[in-house]
Design a protein around this motif. Sequence first.
Motif, PDB file in Angstrom:
ATOM      1  N   VAL A 129      14.003  19.125   3.857  1.00  0.00           N
ATOM      2  CA  VAL A 129      13.339  18.158   2.974  1.00  0.00           C
ATOM      3  C   VAL A 129      13.222  16.817   3.685  1.00  0.00           C
ATOM      4  O   VAL A 129      14.228  16.248   4.128  1.00  0.00           O
ATOM      5  N   ILE A 130      11.994  16.327   3.796  1.00  0.00           N
ATOM      6  CA  ILE A 130      11.732  15.043   4.452  1.00  0.00           C
ATOM      7  C   ILE A 130      10.892  14.171   3.514  1.00  0.00           C
ATOM      8  O   ILE A 130       9.852  14.608   3.005  1.00  0.00           O
ATOM      9  N   GLY A 131      11.327  12.936   3.275  1.00  0.00           N
ATOM     10  CA  GLY A 131      10.560  11.987   2.490  1.00  0.00           C
ATOM     11  C   GLY A 131       9.685  11.115   3.375  1.00  0.00           C
ATOM     12  O   GLY A 131      10.085  10.742   4.478  1.00  0.00           O
ATOM     13  N   VAL A 132       8.496  10.810   2.879  1.00  0.00           N
ATOM     14  CA  VAL A 132       7.560   9.934   3.595  1.00  0.00           C
ATOM     15  C   VAL A 132       7.289   8.728   2.695  1.00  0.00           C
ATOM     16  O   VAL A 132       6.813   8.893   1.565  1.00  0.00           O
ATOM     17  N   PRO A 133       7.604   7.514   3.151  1.00  0.00           N
ATOM     18  CA  PRO A 133       7.527   6.340   2.271  1.00  0.00           C
ATOM     19  C   PRO A 133       6.112   5.952   1.886  1.00  0.00           C
ATOM     20  O   PRO A 133       5.188   6.046   2.685  1.00  0.00           O
ATOM     21  N   LYS A 134       5.977   5.504   0.630  1.00  0.00           N
ATOM     22  CA  LYS A 134       4.699   5.046   0.104  1.00  0.00           C
ATOM     23  C   LYS A 134       4.948   4.148  -1.093  1.00  0.00           C
ATOM     24  O   LYS A 134       5.621   4.566  -2.043  1.00  0.00           O
ATOM     25  N   THR A 135       4.481   2.935  -1.062  1.00  0.00           N
ATOM     26  CA  THR A 135       4.473   2.095  -2.262  1.00  0.00           C
ATOM     27  C   THR A 135       3.781   0.776  -1.971  1.00  0.00           C
ATOM     28  O   THR A 135       3.942   0.214  -0.896  1.00  0.00           O
ATOM     29  N   VAL A 136       3.002   0.294  -2.933  1.00  0.00           N
ATOM     30  CA  VAL A 136       2.400  -1.029  -2.784  1.00  0.00           C
ATOM     31  C   VAL A 136       3.415  -2.118  -3.121  1.00  0.00           C
ATOM     32  O   VAL A 136       3.267  -3.267  -2.714  1.00  0.00           O
ATOM     33  N   ASP A 137       4.464  -1.751  -3.880  1.00  0.00           N
ATOM     34  CA  ASP A 137       5.456  -2.740  -4.306  1.00  0.00           C
ATOM     35  C   ASP A 137       6.376  -3.194  -3.177  1.00  0.00           C
ATOM     36  O   ASP A 137       7.046  -4.223  -3.302  1.00  0.00           O
ATOM     37  N   ASN A 138       6.472  -2.393  -2.112  1.00  0.00           N
ATOM     38  CA  ASN A 138       7.321  -2.697  -0.960  1.00  0.00           C
ATOM     39  C   ASN A 138       8.794  -2.825  -1.339  1.00  0.00           C
ATOM     40  O   ASN A 138       9.543  -3.580  -0.720  1.00  0.00           O
ATOM     41  N   ASP A 139       9.216  -2.079  -2.343  1.00  0.00           N
ATOM     42  CA  ASP A 139      10.590  -2.195  -2.819  1.00  0.00           C
ATOM     43  C   ASP A 139      11.507  -1.071  -2.339  1.00  0.00           C
ATOM     44  O   ASP A 139      12.618  -0.910  -2.839  1.00  0.00           O
ATOM     45  N   LEU A 140      11.047  -0.280  -1.363  1.00  0.00           N
ATOM     46  CA  LEU A 140      11.879   0.777  -0.799  1.00  0.00           C
ATOM     47  C   LEU A 140      12.933   0.187   0.123  1.00  0.00           C
ATOM     48  O   LEU A 140      12.630  -0.653   0.980  1.00  0.00           O
ATOM     49  N   THR A 141      14.169   0.648  -0.021  1.00  0.00           N
ATOM     50  CA  THR A 141      15.219   0.223   0.891  1.00  0.00           C
ATOM     51  C   THR A 141      15.207   1.104   2.142  1.00  0.00           C
ATOM     52  O   THR A 141      14.557   2.143   2.180  1.00  0.00           O
ATOM     53  N   GLY A 142      15.932   0.670   3.158  1.00  0.00           N
ATOM     54  CA  GLY A 142      16.083   1.479   4.360  1.00  0.00           C
ATOM     55  C   GLY A 142      14.903   1.454   5.297  1.00  0.00           C
ATOM     56  O   GLY A 142      14.870   2.194   6.287  1.00  0.00           O
ATOM     57  N   THR A 143      13.902   0.629   5.007  1.00  0.00           N
ATOM     58  CA  THR A 143      12.725   0.530   5.865  1.00  0.00           C
ATOM     59  C   THR A 143      12.252  -0.921   5.892  1.00  0.00           C
ATOM     60  O   THR A 143      12.404  -1.645   4.895  1.00  0.00           O
ATOM     61  N   ASP A 144      11.703  -1.346   7.016  1.00  0.00           N
ATOM     62  CA  ASP A 144      11.228  -2.727   7.122  1.00  0.00           C
ATOM     63  C   ASP A 144      10.135  -3.006   6.101  1.00  0.00           C
ATOM     64  O   ASP A 144      10.073  -4.074   5.500  1.00  0.00           O
ATOM     65  N   HIS A 145       9.273  -2.031   5.901  1.00  0.00           N
ATOM     66  CA  HIS A 145       8.203  -2.111   4.907  1.00  0.00           C
ATOM     67  C   HIS A 145       7.712  -0.700   4.637  1.00  0.00           C
ATOM     68  O   HIS A 145       8.058   0.236   5.365  1.00  0.00           O
ATOM     69  N   ALA A 146       6.937  -0.534   3.595  1.00  0.00           N
ATOM     70  CA  ALA A 146       6.431   0.781   3.223  1.00  0.00           C
ATOM     71  C   ALA A 146       4.926   0.842   3.424  1.00  0.00           C
ATOM     72  O   ALA A 146       4.209  -0.099   3.074  1.00  0.00           O
ATOM     73  N   PRO A 147       4.413   1.938   4.008  1.00  0.00           N
ATOM     74  CA  PRO A 147       2.962   2.114   4.069  1.00  0.00           C
ATOM     75  C   PRO A 147       2.358   1.999   2.673  1.00  0.00           C
ATOM     76  O   PRO A 147       2.895   2.525   1.702  1.00  0.00           O
ATOM     77  N   GLY A 148       1.256   1.299   2.591  1.00  0.00           N
ATOM     78  CA  GLY A 148       0.616   1.007   1.310  1.00  0.00           C
ATOM     79  C   GLY A 148       0.726  -0.459   0.959  1.00  0.00           C
ATOM     80  O   GLY A 148      -0.190  -1.040   0.376  1.00  0.00           O
ATOM     81  N   PHE A 149       1.847  -1.066   1.334  1.00  0.00           N
ATOM     82  CA  PHE A 149       2.046  -2.479   1.013  1.00  0.00           C
ATOM     83  C   PHE A 149       1.101  -3.379   1.797  1.00  0.00           C
ATOM     84  O   PHE A 149       0.513  -4.311   1.233  1.00  0.00           O
TER      85      PHE A 149
END
Length: 402
Positions: A129-149
């Motif tokens: 299982v692998i997660g791929v980050p996505k959000t316009v809110d940019n509120d994901l932890t563990g990453t400098d930023h999220a694609p979509g933001f």
Amino acid sequence: MRGNCLIAQSGGPTAVINNSLCGILKQALEGNGMGQIYGAKRGIYGMLNGDYLNLANLPRVTWDNLRFSPGAALGSWRYKLTVEEVSCIIEHMRSRDIRYFFYIGGNGSMQVAYMIEQQAKDMGYDLTVIGVPKTVDNDLTGTDHAPGFGSAAKFVATCVLDIAMDIRSLPGSKRVTIVETMGRNAGWLAASSALAGGCESIIPPLIYIPEDPFSTDQFLQDIHVQYGRYGSALAVVSEGIRDHTGRLLAEESIANDPVGRPQLGGVSTYLSQIVNAETGLQARTVLPSIWQRSGMLFSSKRDADEAFQAGKAAVQFARAGKTGVMVSLQRISHHPYKVSYEPVSLQEVAMRERLFPSEWYDRRTRSVDTPFIEYVTPLIQGEVFVPMNNGLPAYNTISFSM
């Protein structure tokens, strides 16, 4: 481990979410071990019902076109899963010999991915299982930023710049303009409007974020001061702004969404009514709403490219034997801008939020400080050139009849 692969998209789409899908597809089709490549129709809905598409049948031109098409091509669905339903999802995967699962989404989706990974272990089913980050809110932890933001930030800044240019044309009109951005608990998108303030000839936006307690009295005072200085006033508010008790503005009129969260949107209308009632000024509202996450013509090429690379990295991680991780973008340097793609534990990301840093927000001026501008500027660079047909964007998607 050999077996088939399943890809799903979740939550609200972004302008570049299909780039991650295409990155996974491209990398999965190169080399051996992935078998059939399926896509879950409407995200969790398709996972719950075993309703999959065979993505290997997609014409190559469709893949290419998806890279400049907004919206989730596989479809998405907001739904709160139970543990029993997670077991059902895994049984559907077992019936198709799905051994690799790639889930594109935000922090709630990473929680689902983590639940699936843990339940598969408990059921003795070997699943990567692998997660791929996505959000316009940019509120994901563990990453400098999220694609979509990056694309959403570019859209918001462009929107505010255009509005400010219009305001400048009619000074002294007694007009107050209130722009409402997405941002349930985090003010990253509203803060991005500060990029428009780089044009010295326009009115700088007053910015209000959920992380800073909102005071209606202070808001009205800010509006009066700005109107006195510029002959107009411009405010940008996150949809999730709260008072000092943590209560959402106009909370009594807010219903819940399908996963039990307050259905936000409309705080700008509430504030405009207050401005109209308490001042001699006339307020109008601008709600970009879902356009913030679907505005492909204003999207960032860097954002699209990083979303694509994040999809490719997910497959690379899977082939390297990693599981229970999300692809993380780690910034190596600002000048020149450079990132690496690293694995971060799903458990560390699931259902956690990264708020806008308090040290980057100036409560006195209702603006953001230089470190944020330096952080966000590289993310909005470059343009996605969208093919046109008869004067309109030539978007594409995936037919569910496949």
